[in-house]
Design a protein around this motif. Structure first.
Motif, short mmCIF file in Angstrom:
data_model
loop_
_atom_site.label_atom_id
_atom_site.label_comp_id
_atom_site.label_asym_id
_atom_site.label_seq_id
_atom_site.Cartn_x
_atom_site.Cartn_y
_atom_site.Cartn_z
N SER A 82 0.82 -1.21 0.00
CA SER A 82 0.00 0.00 0.00
C SER A 82 0.86 1.27 0.00
O SER A 82 0.37 2.34 -0.33
CB SER A 82 -0.96 0.01 1.18
OG SER A 82 -0.28 0.27 2.39
N GLN A 83 2.13 1.13 0.35
CA GLN A 83 3.06 2.26 0.32
C GLN A 83 3.86 2.29 -0.99
O GLN A 83 4.87 2.98 -1.09
CB GLN A 83 4.03 2.17 1.50
CG GLN A 83 3.35 2.25 2.86
CD GLN A 83 2.63 3.57 3.07
OE1 GLN A 83 3.17 4.62 2.83
NE2 GLN A 83 1.38 3.48 3.50
N ASN A 84 3.41 1.51 -1.98
CA ASN A 84 4.08 1.42 -3.28
C ASN A 84 5.50 0.87 -3.18
O ASN A 84 6.40 1.30 -3.90
CB ASN A 84 4.08 2.76 -4.01
CG ASN A 84 2.70 3.14 -4.46
OD1 ASN A 84 1.94 2.29 -4.92
ND2 ASN A 84 2.35 4.40 -4.32
N ILE A 85 5.68 -0.07 -2.27
CA ILE A 85 6.97 -0.74 -2.09
C ILE A 85 6.78 -2.18 -2.54
O ILE A 85 5.82 -2.84 -2.14
CB ILE A 85 7.42 -0.68 -0.62
CG1 ILE A 85 7.55 0.78 -0.17
CG2 ILE A 85 8.73 -1.44 -0.43
CD1 ILE A 85 7.66 0.96 1.32
N HIS A 86 7.70 -2.65 -3.37
CA HIS A 86 7.61 -4.00 -3.91
C HIS A 86 8.40 -4.96 -3.02
O HIS A 86 9.63 -4.87 -2.95
CB HIS A 86 8.16 -4.03 -5.34
CG HIS A 86 7.96 -5.33 -6.01
ND1 HIS A 86 6.79 -5.68 -6.64
CD2 HIS A 86 8.79 -6.39 -6.16
CE1 HIS A 86 6.90 -6.89 -7.14
NE2 HIS A 86 8.11 -7.35 -6.86
N PRO A 87 7.72 -5.89 -2.29
CA PRO A 87 8.46 -6.86 -1.47
C PRO A 87 8.98 -8.01 -2.34
O PRO A 87 8.27 -8.51 -3.21
CB PRO A 87 7.42 -7.35 -0.47
CG PRO A 87 6.10 -7.15 -1.16
CD PRO A 87 6.28 -6.00 -2.11
N LEU A 88 10.22 -8.39 -2.09
CA LEU A 88 10.83 -9.53 -2.78
C LEU A 88 11.30 -10.54 -1.74
O LEU A 88 12.08 -10.19 -0.85
CB LEU A 88 12.03 -9.10 -3.62
CG LEU A 88 11.74 -8.31 -4.88
CD1 LEU A 88 13.04 -7.82 -5.51
CD2 LEU A 88 10.98 -9.17 -5.86
N LYS A 89 10.80 -11.77 -1.84
CA LYS A 89 11.21 -12.83 -0.91
C LYS A 89 12.49 -13.49 -1.41
O LYS A 89 12.62 -13.81 -2.58
CB LYS A 89 10.11 -13.88 -0.77
CG LYS A 89 8.90 -13.37 -0.05
CD LYS A 89 7.89 -14.47 0.13
CE LYS A 89 6.61 -13.95 0.76
NZ LYS A 89 5.61 -15.01 0.90
N VAL A 90 13.41 -13.69 -0.47
CA VAL A 90 14.66 -14.38 -0.74
C VAL A 90 14.52 -15.76 -0.10
O VAL A 90 14.37 -15.86 1.12
CB VAL A 90 15.85 -13.60 -0.13
CG1 VAL A 90 17.14 -14.32 -0.34
CG2 VAL A 90 15.90 -12.19 -0.72
N PRO A 91 14.54 -16.85 -0.90
CA PRO A 91 14.21 -18.18 -0.37
C PRO A 91 15.18 -18.72 0.67
O PRO A 91 14.82 -19.55 1.49
CB PRO A 91 14.18 -19.07 -1.61
CG PRO A 91 14.90 -18.32 -2.66
CD PRO A 91 14.80 -16.87 -2.32
N GLN A 92 16.43 -18.27 0.65
CA GLN A 92 17.41 -18.69 1.65
C GLN A 92 18.30 -17.50 1.93
O GLN A 92 18.38 -16.58 1.12
CB GLN A 92 18.23 -19.87 1.14
CG GLN A 92 18.97 -19.61 -0.15
CD GLN A 92 19.56 -20.88 -0.72
OE1 GLN A 92 19.46 -21.96 -0.14
NE2 GLN A 92 20.19 -20.78 -1.87
N PRO A 93 18.95 -17.46 3.10
CA PRO A 93 19.79 -16.30 3.41
C PRO A 93 20.77 -16.01 2.27
O PRO A 93 21.41 -16.91 1.74
CB PRO A 93 20.52 -16.72 4.68
CG PRO A 93 19.58 -17.67 5.34
CD PRO A 93 18.95 -18.43 4.20
N GLU A 94 20.83 -14.73 1.91
CA GLU A 94 21.69 -14.31 0.81
C GLU A 94 22.36 -13.00 1.19
O GLU A 94 21.74 -12.14 1.82
CB GLU A 94 20.84 -14.13 -0.46
CG GLU A 94 21.58 -14.52 -1.70
CD GLU A 94 20.68 -14.57 -2.92
OE1 GLU A 94 21.15 -14.11 -3.96
OE2 GLU A 94 19.55 -15.08 -2.84
N LYS A 95 23.62 -12.84 0.79
CA LYS A 95 24.36 -11.63 1.10
C LYS A 95 23.72 -10.42 0.43
O LYS A 95 23.34 -10.48 -0.74
CB LYS A 95 25.81 -11.74 0.66
CG LYS A 95 26.61 -12.72 1.47
CD LYS A 95 28.06 -12.73 1.02
CE LYS A 95 28.84 -13.71 1.87
NZ LYS A 95 30.26 -13.74 1.48
N ILE A 96 23.63 -9.33 1.18
CA ILE A 96 23.05 -8.10 0.65
C ILE A 96 23.83 -7.63 -0.56
O ILE A 96 23.24 -7.22 -1.56
CB ILE A 96 22.97 -7.02 1.75
CG1 ILE A 96 21.93 -7.43 2.81
CG2 ILE A 96 22.65 -5.65 1.15
CD1 ILE A 96 21.91 -6.55 4.05
N GLY A 97 25.15 -7.70 -0.51
CA GLY A 97 25.98 -7.29 -1.64
C GLY A 97 25.66 -8.06 -2.91
O GLY A 97 25.61 -7.48 -4.01
#
Length: 137
Positions: A82-97
Motif C-alpha cells: 500500500s506504500q508502493n513498495i515491492h516486497p521480494l522474498k529471498v528463499p534462503q539467506p543471501e548476502k546483501i551485496g
C-alpha cells in the motif's frame, strides 16, 4: 532508487519482516550502490500476532521502492504494498551485496523483468526497454 533489506546481521537478508532486528537501506543506481543507514528494532519481535510492531517498520520504509525479506506475512505485505513498495522474498539467506549486484544486472538488462519495470515506472526512472532498435527510412 532506495532499497531496503530485512536482516538480523546487517550482512544477509535472513529475516522475516515482522521479526527483523534491522532494516538496512541502500541507494541503488545502474552503476553503483551506497549504504545509507540501518535502523534497529527492539522489543519482542517474535511471531505473536501483535500487528503493532509493523507500524514503525513500515514507517521506516518511507521512500523505498523495493524491500527484500526472507518472509513476510499477509498483513505486513499489505501494508508494504500500500506504500508502493515491492516486497521480494529471498528463499534462503543471501548476502546483501550479492542481491545488490543482481539488482543492478536486472536494471541493465533488456528487457527488464516485469516487476522491475513496474517499480522503476513508480520511481520516475527511465524504463525504456528495447529488444531491437529499428530504423525508419
Amino acid at each position: 532508487m532506495k532499497v531496503a533489506f530485512a536482516t538480523q546481521d546487517l550482512e544477509r537478508v535472513d529475516a522475516h519482516f515482522g521479526w527483523a532486528k534491522n532494516i538496512a537501506f541502500y541507494e541503488v543506481t545502474v552503476d553503483s550502490y551506497t549504504f545509507i543507514e540501518s535502523i534497529s528494532f527492539g522489543g519482542d519481535l517474535q511471531e505473536d500476532g501483535d500487528e503493532d510492531k509493523l507500524g514503525p517498520k513500515v514507517a521506516a520504509l518511507k521512500g523505498c521502492s523495493i524491500l527484500y525479506v526472507a518472509a513476510i506475512g499477509g498483513s505486513g505485505a499489505t501494508r508494504v504494498v500500500s506504500q508502493n513498495i515491492h516486497p521480494l522474498k529471498v528463499p534462503q539467506p543471501e548476502k546483501i551485496g550479492d542481491l545488490l549486484d543482481n539488482l543492478q544486472v536486472a536494471m541493465r538488462s533488456s528487457p527488464r523483468p516485469p516487476w522491475l519495470r513496474k517499480v522503476l515506472s513508480k520511481t520516475g526512472e527511465r524504463t525504456f526497454d528495447f529488444e531491437e532498435e529499428t530504423e525508419n527510412a
